[in-house]
Design a protein around this motif. Structure first.
Motif, PDB file in Angstrom:
ATOM      1  N   GLN A   7      57.342   8.994 -66.199  1.00  0.00           N
ATOM      2  CA  GLN A   7      58.430   8.314 -66.897  1.00  0.00           C
ATOM      3  C   GLN A   7      59.752   8.366 -66.133  1.00  0.00           C
ATOM      4  O   GLN A   7      60.653   7.562 -66.385  1.00  0.00           O
ATOM      5  N   GLU A   8      59.874   9.306 -65.201  1.00  0.00           N
ATOM      6  CA  GLU A   8      61.123   9.395 -64.436  1.00  0.00           C
ATOM      7  C   GLU A   8      61.387   8.130 -63.621  1.00  0.00           C
ATOM      8  O   GLU A   8      62.528   7.841 -63.246  1.00  0.00           O
ATOM      9  N   TYR A   9      60.327   7.367 -63.353  1.00  0.00           N
ATOM     10  CA  TYR A   9      60.501   6.141 -62.567  1.00  0.00           C
ATOM     11  C   TYR A   9      61.131   5.015 -63.377  1.00  0.00           C
ATOM     12  O   TYR A   9      61.545   4.004 -62.804  1.00  0.00           O
ATOM     13  N   ASN A  10      61.224   5.177 -64.674  1.00  0.00           N
ATOM     14  CA  ASN A  10      61.919   4.194 -65.502  1.00  0.00           C
ATOM     15  C   ASN A  10      63.370   4.068 -65.042  1.00  0.00           C
ATOM     16  O   ASN A  10      63.878   2.966 -64.808  1.00  0.00           O
ATOM     17  N   GLY A  11      64.031   5.213 -64.887  1.00  0.00           N
ATOM     18  CA  GLY A  11      65.417   5.213 -64.427  1.00  0.00           C
ATOM     19  C   GLY A  11      65.549   4.803 -62.972  1.00  0.00           C
ATOM     20  O   GLY A  11      66.518   4.142 -62.584  1.00  0.00           O
ATOM     21  N   ILE A  12      64.578   5.187 -62.158  1.00  0.00           N
ATOM     22  CA  ILE A  12      64.615   4.844 -60.734  1.00  0.00           C
ATOM     23  C   ILE A  12      64.496   3.334 -60.542  1.00  0.00           C
ATOM     24  O   ILE A  12      65.215   2.736 -59.731  1.00  0.00           O
TER      25      ILE A  12
ATOM     26  N   SER B 268      54.118   1.460 -52.660  1.00  0.00           N
ATOM     27  CA  SER B 268      54.482   2.845 -52.349  1.00  0.00           C
ATOM     28  C   SER B 268      53.643   3.902 -53.048  1.00  0.00           C
ATOM     29  O   SER B 268      53.770   5.085 -52.740  1.00  0.00           O
ATOM     30  N   PHE B 269      52.782   3.502 -53.979  1.00  0.00           N
ATOM     31  CA  PHE B 269      52.099   4.501 -54.796  1.00  0.00           C
ATOM     32  C   PHE B 269      50.591   4.475 -54.599  1.00  0.00           C
ATOM     33  O   PHE B 269      49.991   3.434 -54.362  1.00  0.00           O
ATOM     34  N   SER B 270      50.024   5.651 -54.708  1.00  0.00           N
ATOM     35  CA  SER B 270      48.578   5.803 -54.601  1.00  0.00           C
ATOM     36  C   SER B 270      48.187   7.125 -55.229  1.00  0.00           C
ATOM     37  O   SER B 270      48.917   8.114 -55.131  1.00  0.00           O
ATOM     38  N   GLY B 271      47.036   7.139 -55.869  1.00  0.00           N
ATOM     39  CA  GLY B 271      46.529   8.388 -56.416  1.00  0.00           C
ATOM     40  C   GLY B 271      45.780   9.201 -55.392  1.00  0.00           C
ATOM     41  O   GLY B 271      45.359  10.324 -55.654  1.00  0.00           O
ATOM     42  N   GLY B 272      45.617   8.637 -54.200  1.00  0.00           N
ATOM     43  CA  GLY B 272      44.917   9.320 -53.120  1.00  0.00           C
ATOM     44  C   GLY B 272      45.883   9.819 -52.069  1.00  0.00           C
ATOM     45  O   GLY B 272      47.092   9.924 -52.303  1.00  0.00           O
ATOM     46  N   PRO B 273      45.382  10.104 -50.872  1.00  0.00           N
ATOM     47  CA  PRO B 273      46.228  10.653 -49.809  1.00  0.00           C
ATOM     48  C   PRO B 273      47.185   9.636 -49.204  1.00  0.00           C
ATOM     49  O   PRO B 273      48.148  10.007 -48.536  1.00  0.00           O
ATOM     50  N   GLU B 274      46.944   8.349 -49.433  1.00  0.00           N
ATOM     51  CA  GLU B 274      47.782   7.311 -48.835  1.00  0.00           C
ATOM     52  C   GLU B 274      49.038   7.132 -49.671  1.00  0.00           C
ATOM     53  O   GLU B 274      49.017   6.525 -50.736  1.00  0.00           O
TER      54      GLU B 274
ATOM     55  N   ARG C 127      45.158   0.888 -54.030  1.00  0.00           N
ATOM     56  CA  ARG C 127      46.183   1.932 -54.104  1.00  0.00           C
ATOM     57  C   ARG C 127      46.377   2.409 -55.544  1.00  0.00           C
ATOM     58  O   ARG C 127      46.144   3.565 -55.869  1.00  0.00           O
ATOM     59  N   TRP C 128      46.802   1.512 -56.425  1.00  0.00           N
ATOM     60  CA  TRP C 128      46.996   1.917 -57.821  1.00  0.00           C
ATOM     61  C   TRP C 128      45.663   2.289 -58.466  1.00  0.00           C
ATOM     62  O   TRP C 128      45.600   3.173 -59.328  1.00  0.00           O
ATOM     63  N   GLY C 129      44.607   1.645 -58.044  1.00  0.00           N
ATOM     64  CA  GLY C 129      43.294   1.935 -58.599  1.00  0.00           C
ATOM     65  C   GLY C 129      42.778   3.318 -58.268  1.00  0.00           C
ATOM     66  O   GLY C 129      41.795   3.779 -58.860  1.00  0.00           O
ATOM     67  N   SER C 130      43.424   4.004 -57.327  1.00  0.00           N
ATOM     68  CA  SER C 130      43.002   5.362 -56.977  1.00  0.00           C
ATOM     69  C   SER C 130      43.557   6.409 -57.944  1.00  0.00           C
ATOM     70  O   SER C 130      43.164   7.577 -57.889  1.00  0.00           O
ATOM     71  N   PHE C 131      44.465   5.994 -58.853  1.00  0.00           N
ATOM     72  CA  PHE C 131      44.909   6.911 -59.905  1.00  0.00           C
ATOM     73  C   PHE C 131      43.778   7.076 -60.925  1.00  0.00           C
ATOM     74  O   PHE C 131      43.200   6.075 -61.372  1.00  0.00           O
TER      75      PHE C 131
ATOM     76  N   MET D  87      56.029  -0.521 -68.079  1.00  0.00           N
ATOM     77  CA  MET D  87      55.399   0.629 -68.716  1.00  0.00           C
ATOM     78  C   MET D  87      53.930   0.758 -68.328  1.00  0.00           C
ATOM     79  O   MET D  87      53.399   1.870 -68.234  1.00  0.00           O
ATOM     80  N   GLU D  88      53.277  -0.368 -68.100  1.00  0.00           N
ATOM     81  CA  GLU D  88      51.878  -0.327 -67.663  1.00  0.00           C
ATOM     82  C   GLU D  88      51.758   0.347 -66.300  1.00  0.00           C
ATOM     83  O   GLU D  88      50.758   1.002 -66.003  1.00  0.00           O
ATOM     84  N   LEU D  89      52.799   0.206 -65.481  1.00  0.00           N
ATOM     85  CA  LEU D  89      52.795   0.825 -64.158  1.00  0.00           C
ATOM     86  C   LEU D  89      53.232   2.286 -64.200  1.00  0.00           C
ATOM     87  O   LEU D  89      52.562   3.161 -63.641  1.00  0.00           O
ATOM     88  N   ILE D  90      54.349   2.559 -64.873  1.00  0.00           N
ATOM     89  CA  ILE D  90      54.903   3.911 -64.768  1.00  0.00           C
ATOM     90  C   ILE D  90      54.115   4.946 -65.564  1.00  0.00           C
ATOM     91  O   ILE D  90      54.291   6.143 -65.348  1.00  0.00           O
ATOM     92  N   LYS D  91      53.225   4.501 -66.440  1.00  0.00           N
ATOM     93  CA  LYS D  91      52.408   5.490 -67.146  1.00  0.00           C
ATOM     94  C   LYS D  91      51.479   6.229 -66.184  1.00  0.00           C
ATOM     95  O   LYS D  91      50.984   7.306 -66.506  1.00  0.00           O
TER      96      LYS D  91
END
Length: 206
Positions: free
Chosen positions: A131-136, A176-182, A77-81, A123-127
């Protein structure tokens, strides 16, 4: 002479990660821990439908001390970014996770163990997601008044050491995150419990 780098195949990723992050893994202890976990998971019916115990055991043996879902979520999932760099990205994050848990007594590492209060990990994740996810993250998971912390406190003193609300929120965030369609967590209750399972005390959220 120029070196030729061969991309890591999907089925090799767990082996590569273990070799890079750990000098050795006690295979006997690993198998005993995995068997104990699987017996409990089967007894409590938290193995999701369609997950075969035999196949899951072998995947866990290969990925230990990481639960297989840790590798799956980060690599697939994260690797698809495009910015993540798959194997290198997984290694960077897991090196931070291992360091953050160096004093932990947990038997293995789950998605629920990712400390999103740790600035380096966060920070390794939200980059990769903004950056808006810092507050979330602060509002939903890590601040004292975050929803996850309110759940932790609502369960009472007997359960407060387990941080079930925080660990469950960590799982949902990481899934919850993916750089692809998922997109979206897309995980059922069984998977949620499996990824938030607390091996140190041998219990799971209800």
């Amino acid at each position: 002479m120029e070196k030729v780098y061969t991309p890591v195949q999907d089925e090799e990723i767990s082996h590569v990660i273990r070799r890079r992050l750990f000098s050795e893994v006690n295979e006997k202890e690993a198998r005993n821990t995995i068997e104990e976990f699987l017996d409990y998971a089967e007894r409590e019916k938290i193995l999701p439908e369609g997950v075969e115990k035999v196949k899951y055991r072998e995947r866990f043996v290969q990925s230990f001390p990481f639960q297989p879902e840790v590798i799956d979520v980060l690599y697939k999932r994260w690797g698809s970014f495009p910015t993540f760099q798959r194997t290198r990205g997984v290694l960077r994050i897991l090196a931070l996770i291992v360091h953050s848990l160096k004093d932990s007594k947990n038997s293995f590492i789950r998605l629920g163990d990712f400390d999103l209060k740790n600035d380096e990990i966060k920070m390794e994740l939200i980059k990769h997601i903004g950056q808006e996810y810092n507050g979330i993250i602060a509002a939903d998971i890590t601040s004292r008044d975050a929803g996850a912390k309110k759940v932790d406190r609502s369960l009472g003193d007997a359960y407060s050491p387990f941080s079930f609300g925080t660990k469950s929120a960590n799982v949902i965030f990481m899934s919850s995150f993916s750089g692809g369609p998922e997109r979206g967590a897309g995980i059922n209750e069984g998977v949620q419990k499996l990824r938030a399972f607390c091996p140190r005390w041998g219990i799971t959220p209800t």
